[in-house]
Design a protein around this motif. Structure first.
Motif, PDB file in Angstrom:
ATOM      1  N   PHE A 187      -4.243   1.859 -12.702  1.00 55.81           N
ATOM      2  CA  PHE A 187      -2.791   1.923 -12.881  1.00 55.81           C
ATOM      3  C   PHE A 187      -2.157   0.589 -12.511  1.00 55.81           C
ATOM      4  CE2 PHE A 187       1.444   2.729 -10.995  1.00 55.81           C
ATOM      5  CZ  PHE A 187       2.079   3.279 -12.094  1.00 55.81           C
ATOM      6  N   GLY A 188      -1.043   0.291 -13.140  1.00 55.77           N
ATOM      7  CA  GLY A 188      -0.271  -0.894 -12.814  1.00 55.77           C
ATOM      8  C   GLY A 188       1.101  -0.800 -13.467  1.00 55.77           C
ATOM      9  N   ASP A 189       1.994  -1.705 -13.119  1.00 56.70           N
ATOM     10  CA  ASP A 189       3.349  -1.695 -13.693  1.00 56.70           C
ATOM     11  C   ASP A 189       3.943  -3.089 -13.589  1.00 56.70           C
ATOM     12  OD1 ASP A 189       5.584  -0.159 -14.851  1.00 56.70           O
ATOM     13  OD2 ASP A 189       6.619  -0.687 -12.993  1.00 56.70           O
ATOM     14  N   TRP A 190       3.330  -4.032 -14.278  1.00 53.83           N
ATOM     15  CA  TRP A 190       3.761  -5.434 -14.231  1.00 53.83           C
ATOM     16  C   TRP A 190       5.194  -5.568 -14.725  1.00 53.83           C
ATOM     17  CZ3 TRP A 190       1.916  -9.260 -11.627  1.00 53.83           C
ATOM     18  CH2 TRP A 190       2.204 -10.587 -11.960  1.00 53.83           C
ATOM     19  N   LEU A 212      -7.170   8.406  -8.817  1.00 55.42           N
ATOM     20  CA  LEU A 212      -6.345   7.831  -7.757  1.00 55.42           C
ATOM     21  C   LEU A 212      -4.886   8.223  -7.999  1.00 55.42           C
ATOM     22  CD1 LEU A 212      -7.890   4.240  -7.485  1.00 55.42           C
ATOM     23  CD2 LEU A 212      -8.345   6.221  -6.033  1.00 55.42           C
ATOM     24  N   ASP A 213      -4.251   8.738  -6.988  1.00 49.43           N
ATOM     25  CA  ASP A 213      -2.871   9.212  -7.122  1.00 49.43           C
ATOM     26  C   ASP A 213      -1.904   8.045  -6.968  1.00 49.43           C
ATOM     27  OD1 ASP A 213      -0.690  10.869  -7.397  1.00 49.43           O
ATOM     28  OD2 ASP A 213      -0.662  11.477  -5.298  1.00 49.43           O
ATOM     29  N   TRP A 214      -1.970   7.121  -7.929  1.00 49.31           N
ATOM     30  CA  TRP A 214      -1.090   5.965  -7.933  1.00 49.31           C
ATOM     31  C   TRP A 214      -0.035   6.173  -9.017  1.00 49.31           C
ATOM     32  CZ3 TRP A 214      -4.922   1.195  -7.720  1.00 49.31           C
ATOM     33  CH2 TRP A 214      -5.675   1.280  -6.537  1.00 49.31           C
ATOM     34  N   ASN A 215       1.216   5.918  -8.679  1.00 50.84           N
ATOM     35  CA  ASN A 215       2.303   6.129  -9.627  1.00 50.84           C
ATOM     36  C   ASN A 215       3.470   5.217  -9.275  1.00 50.84           C
ATOM     37  OD1 ASN A 215       3.863   7.568  -7.516  1.00 50.84           O
ATOM     38  ND2 ASN A 215       2.262   9.143  -7.788  1.00 50.84           N
ATOM     39  N   LEU A 216       4.545   5.317 -10.040  1.00 47.84           N
ATOM     40  CA  LEU A 216       5.696   4.446  -9.817  1.00 47.84           C
ATOM     41  C   LEU A 216       6.374   4.704  -8.489  1.00 47.84           C
ATOM     42  CD1 LEU A 216       7.270   4.438 -13.396  1.00 47.84           C
ATOM     43  CD2 LEU A 216       5.875   2.653 -12.326  1.00 47.84           C
ATOM     44  N   GLN A 217       6.191   5.900  -7.943  1.00 44.55           N
ATOM     45  CA  GLN A 217       6.837   6.235  -6.679  1.00 44.55           C
ATOM     46  C   GLN A 217       6.109   5.612  -5.481  1.00 44.55           C
ATOM     47  OE1 GLN A 217       6.529   8.697  -9.251  1.00 44.55           O
ATOM     48  NE2 GLN A 217       8.609   7.974  -9.652  1.00 44.55           N
ATOM     49  N   ASN A 218       4.782   5.479  -5.559  1.00 47.43           N
ATOM     50  CA  ASN A 218       4.041   4.946  -4.404  1.00 47.43           C
ATOM     51  C   ASN A 218       3.376   3.607  -4.695  1.00 47.43           C
ATOM     52  OD1 ASN A 218       1.705   5.450  -5.901  1.00 47.43           O
ATOM     53  ND2 ASN A 218       1.174   7.303  -4.783  1.00 47.43           N
ATOM     54  N   ILE A 219       3.761   2.965  -5.786  1.00 48.25           N
ATOM     55  CA  ILE A 219       3.065   1.769  -6.236  1.00 48.25           C
ATOM     56  C   ILE A 219       3.034   0.665  -5.182  1.00 48.25           C
ATOM     57  CG2 ILE A 219       5.121   0.797  -7.372  1.00 48.25           C
ATOM     58  CD1 ILE A 219       3.209  -0.253  -9.555  1.00 48.25           C
ATOM     59  N   THR A 220       4.116   0.507  -4.420  1.00 45.67           N
ATOM     60  CA  THR A 220       4.145  -0.566  -3.424  1.00 45.67           C
ATOM     61  C   THR A 220       3.263  -0.258  -2.218  1.00 45.67           C
ATOM     62  OG1 THR A 220       6.143   0.371  -2.426  1.00 45.67           O
ATOM     63  CG2 THR A 220       6.438  -1.329  -4.104  1.00 45.67           C
ATOM     64  N   ASP A 221       2.833   0.981  -2.085  1.00 43.01           N
ATOM     65  CA  ASP A 221       1.933   1.340  -0.993  1.00 43.01           C
ATOM     66  C   ASP A 221       0.497   0.902  -1.268  1.00 43.01           C
ATOM     67  OD1 ASP A 221       4.033   2.591   0.343  1.00 43.01           O
ATOM     68  OD2 ASP A 221       3.597   4.544  -0.572  1.00 43.01           O
ATOM     69  N   VAL A 222       0.151   0.757  -2.552  1.00 40.99           N
ATOM     70  CA  VAL A 222      -1.249   0.503  -2.907  1.00 40.99           C
ATOM     71  C   VAL A 222      -1.466  -0.783  -3.702  1.00 40.99           C
ATOM     72  CG1 VAL A 222      -1.958   2.927  -2.806  1.00 40.99           C
ATOM     73  CG2 VAL A 222      -0.992   2.005  -4.932  1.00 40.99           C
ATOM     74  N   LEU A 223      -0.406  -1.342  -4.277  1.00 37.70           N
ATOM     75  CA  LEU A 223      -0.532  -2.568  -5.066  1.00 37.70           C
ATOM     76  C   LEU A 223       0.386  -3.649  -4.494  1.00 37.70           C
ATOM     77  CD1 LEU A 223      -0.532  -1.109  -8.710  1.00 37.70           C
ATOM     78  CD2 LEU A 223      -2.494  -1.617  -7.244  1.00 37.70           C
ATOM     79  N   SER A 224      -0.150  -4.847  -4.340  1.00 37.76           N
ATOM     80  CA  SER A 224       0.612  -5.925  -3.703  1.00 37.76           C
ATOM     81  C   SER A 224       1.696  -6.495  -4.606  1.00 37.76           C
ATOM     82  CB  SER A 224      -0.333  -7.044  -3.256  1.00 37.76           C
ATOM     83  OG  SER A 224      -1.009  -7.589  -4.380  1.00 37.76           O
ATOM     84  N   ARG A 267       2.308  -4.924  -7.958  1.00 33.51           N
ATOM     85  CA  ARG A 267       2.399  -3.943  -9.036  1.00 33.51           C
ATOM     86  C   ARG A 267       1.203  -4.010  -9.993  1.00 33.51           C
ATOM     87  NH1 ARG A 267       7.507  -1.730  -8.545  1.00 33.51           N
ATOM     88  NH2 ARG A 267       7.305  -0.554 -10.497  1.00 33.51           N
ATOM     89  N   ILE A 268       0.210  -4.817  -9.652  1.00 38.65           N
ATOM     90  CA  ILE A 268      -1.021  -4.900 -10.452  1.00 38.65           C
ATOM     91  C   ILE A 268      -2.262  -4.916  -9.561  1.00 38.65           C
ATOM     92  CG2 ILE A 268      -2.452  -6.468 -11.847  1.00 38.65           C
ATOM     93  CD1 ILE A 268      -0.634  -5.015 -13.601  1.00 38.65           C
ATOM     94  N   HIS A 269      -2.272  -5.768  -8.527  1.00 38.20           N
ATOM     95  CA  HIS A 269      -3.467  -5.978  -7.708  1.00 38.20           C
ATOM     96  C   HIS A 269      -3.455  -5.107  -6.456  1.00 38.20           C
ATOM     97  CE1 HIS A 269      -2.972  -9.763 -10.049  1.00 38.20           C
ATOM     98  NE2 HIS A 269      -4.263  -9.549 -10.247  1.00 38.20           N
TER      99      HIS A 269
END
Length: 285
Positions: A201-204, A247-259, A261-263
């Protein structure tokens, strides 16, 4: 002391127990000299705390100790890991998601792996077109590693690589390049165990030519590229993990797991290591 809300993982390889807080090593205990009458019930002589609770004089199996003594922590994991990778080599190919080397050190420590030949290069696609593409990386693995991780796909989505279809042999197409990579891997590294790591998942959100958000210039989503990876890996009998689904990654928790929004950050890397580590045990045990 463990951090609130962190992912606590525990591993046992042979007679060594290791506990991580995210990606931070917190506790290691070799109980090979244990005088316990029951082999699988080591005595933890160390004292450590969790959420203000002191844990000491623990006398239980690894699973019981982690499950019953750390209930206030987030989903502890207690398993018997494969010992087949102790002292062995691994290799990986892919893009910046592997090139940043966030997950591999966790796997190396967890499974006792001797070294990793990382051929992953940031910004590269699976399709052919330059000397550092995953299409080329797979041809440069040396020393017959025991384990090979096949990453990539993020930049194919972001820079809109054409998909093609499952029968494609055109390596400028996603399916065609994957067919070449999978066939090359199983043919030339027949003694290696291979795991496909599907696109994450990502959201560049930066206008630099990479697809912004969830749809690229071809109208395709990451799920379209994941579908291609799954179909090709199934065709060649390669085990795989699906990060989009697992992996429960989404727009709501993206900053918790991606530095960015991609990595993956440290937490994201720890979660990826749990996912891939589980697949490693699946294929070796």
């Amino acid at each position: 002391q463990f951090a609130n809300g962190s992912t606590i993982t525990s591993y046992r390889i042979g007679q060594v127990i290791t506990i991580y807080d995210g990606v931070t090593l917190k506790f290691t205990y070799d109980y090979s000299a244990s005088t316990e009458t029951e082999f699988n019930k080591p005595v933890f002589g160390n004292v450590f705390t969790s959420a203000g609770k002191q844990l000491e004089n623990c006398k239980a199996s690894l699973i019981d100790t982690v499950k019953n003594r750390l209930l206030d922590l987030e989903t502890p994991i207690g398993i018997q890991d494969t010992i087949d990778l102790i002292g062995e080599n691994m290799a990986d190919v892919g893009d910046s998601i592997l090139d940043q080397n966030g997950m591999q050190p966790i796997l190396i420590t967890r499974f006792g792996i001797s070294s990793n030949q990382s051929l992953a290069v940031s910004g590269k696609k699976i399709v052919s077109g330059d000397t550092d593409s995953v299409y080329n990386q797979i041809q440069n693995i040396t020393n017959s590693p025991k384990l090979i991780l096949l990453g990539g796909g993020t930049n194919d989505f972001g820079y809109s690589s054409p998909l093609g279809d499952l029968g494609s042999t055109d390596t400028t197409e996603f399916y065609g390049a994957l067919n070449f990579i999978a066939n090359y891997a199983v043919t030339n590294y027949s003694t290696s165990k291979i795991i496909g790591i599907c696109v994450p998942f990502g959201d560049w959100q930066t206008a630099n030519g990479f697809a912004i958000g969830q749809i690229n210039s071809l109208g395709l989503s990451r799920y379209d590229y994941q579908k291609a990876q799954i179909e090709v890996y199934k065709t060649y009998g390669i085990p795989y993990v699906t990060q989009l689904d697992s992996l429960d990654w989404n727009l709501q928790n993206i900053t918790d797991v991606l530095s960015d929004r991609i990595h993956p950050n440290a937490e994201g890397s720890a979660q990826r290591a749990i996912l891939v580590g589980g697949k490693i045990n699946d294929i070796f045990i």
